[in-house]
Scaffold this motif. Structure first.
Motif, PDB file in Angstrom:
ATOM      1  N   UNK A  17       7.117   7.694  -4.615  1.00 14.57           N
ATOM      2  CA  UNK A  17       7.998   7.748  -5.760  1.00 14.57           C
ATOM      3  C   UNK A  17       8.830   6.339  -5.942  1.00 14.57           C
ATOM      4  N   UNK A  18       8.535   5.816  -7.263  1.00 14.39           N
ATOM      5  CA  UNK A  18       9.262   4.615  -7.510  1.00 14.39           C
ATOM      6  C   UNK A  18      10.845   4.500  -7.385  1.00 14.39           C
ATOM      7  N   UNK A  19      11.640   5.851  -7.223  1.00 16.16           N
ATOM      8  CA  UNK A  19      12.956   5.671  -6.762  1.00 16.16           C
ATOM      9  C   UNK A  19      13.178   5.613  -5.420  1.00 16.16           C
ATOM     10  N   UNK A  20      12.173   5.873  -4.763  1.00 13.27           N
ATOM     11  CA  UNK A  20      12.215   5.674  -3.134  1.00 13.27           C
ATOM     12  C   UNK A  20      11.920   4.414  -2.786  1.00 13.27           C
ATOM     13  N   UNK A  21      11.327   3.576  -3.483  1.00 13.63           N
ATOM     14  CA  UNK A  21      10.875   2.071  -2.919  1.00 13.63           C
ATOM     15  C   UNK A  21      11.891   1.498  -2.885  1.00 13.63           C
ATOM     16  N   UNK A  22      12.313   0.650  -1.718  1.00  9.87           N
ATOM     17  CA  UNK A  22      13.339  -0.129  -1.500  1.00  9.87           C
ATOM     18  C   UNK A  22      13.061  -1.600  -1.736  1.00  9.87           C
ATOM     19  N   UNK A  44       0.662  -1.361  -0.140  1.00 14.51           N
ATOM     20  CA  UNK A  44      -0.029  -0.067   0.174  1.00 14.51           C
ATOM     21  C   UNK A  44       0.849   1.282   0.017  1.00 14.51           C
ATOM     22  N   UNK A  45       1.842   1.419   0.800  1.00 13.17           N
ATOM     23  CA  UNK A  45       2.864   2.807   0.889  1.00 13.17           C
ATOM     24  C   UNK A  45       3.433   2.946  -0.563  1.00 13.17           C
ATOM     25  N   UNK A  46       3.452   1.779  -1.444  1.00 12.78           N
ATOM     26  CA  UNK A  46       4.246   1.927  -2.639  1.00 12.78           C
ATOM     27  C   UNK A  46       3.029   2.440  -3.875  1.00 12.78           C
TER      28      UNK A  46
END
Length: 152
Positions: free
Chosen positions: A90-95, A84-86
């Motif tokens: 921002x895609x670049x900030x997703x680990x 859900x947080x995804x």
């Protein structure tokens, strides 16, 4: 008979709570009473913009609830909560390595899961917006307007 009426009236007058009976009087500063009304609005944006923003937020919340219900029916409640947080990140900030570890899948599978969830969310959002329009062909334009309302 007159004496009884006088006693009843005296009793009523003595036990009256109306109009501040039993309370200490409060001073009323009439010279400054309306000074608070001269302040500007709490939010400088127009009521139309505020309404549009609230409508956009409500629409996004409705869409998110629909997506959650669909995921729950499909048995993916824990996956939905993890991903859900995804939806708003921002895609670049997703680990993706951390996400993959928490889901117990490969990093590639985590990327695909995020992509699919976002795609479903966009599809459901477009459905929600289309239901509010007379002409469904205007859905993409309405989506752009929705996000510009949230940004601005």
């Amino acid at each position: 008979d007159a004496f009884n009426h006088w006693m009843i009236n005296e009793w009523r007058r003595g036990s009256r709570e109306k109009r501040g009976g039993g309370a200490s009087p409060v001073s009323f500063d009439w010279q400054h009473a309306e000074s608070g009304l001269m302040l500007g609005p709490a939010d400088p944006r127009s009521p139309d913009l505020l309404y549009d923003r609230e409508w956009a937020l409500a629409l996004l919340e409705t869409t998110l609830c629909r997506l959650e219900q669909i995921c729950l029916k499909e048995g993916g409640a824990s996956i939905f909560e993890t991903l859900k947080p995804c939806l708003t990140a921002d895609t670049a900030r997703i680990s993706y390595p951390e996400l993959a570890a928490s889901l117990g899948v490969s990093e590639g599978a985590a990327r695909v899961a995020v992509h699919r969830l976002r795609k479903r969310y966009r599809h459901l959002l477009k459905e929600e917006i289309t239901r509010t329009l007379a002409d469904p062909a205007q859905a993409d334009e309405e989506i752009r307007a929705l996000f510009s309302t949230l940004i601005g």
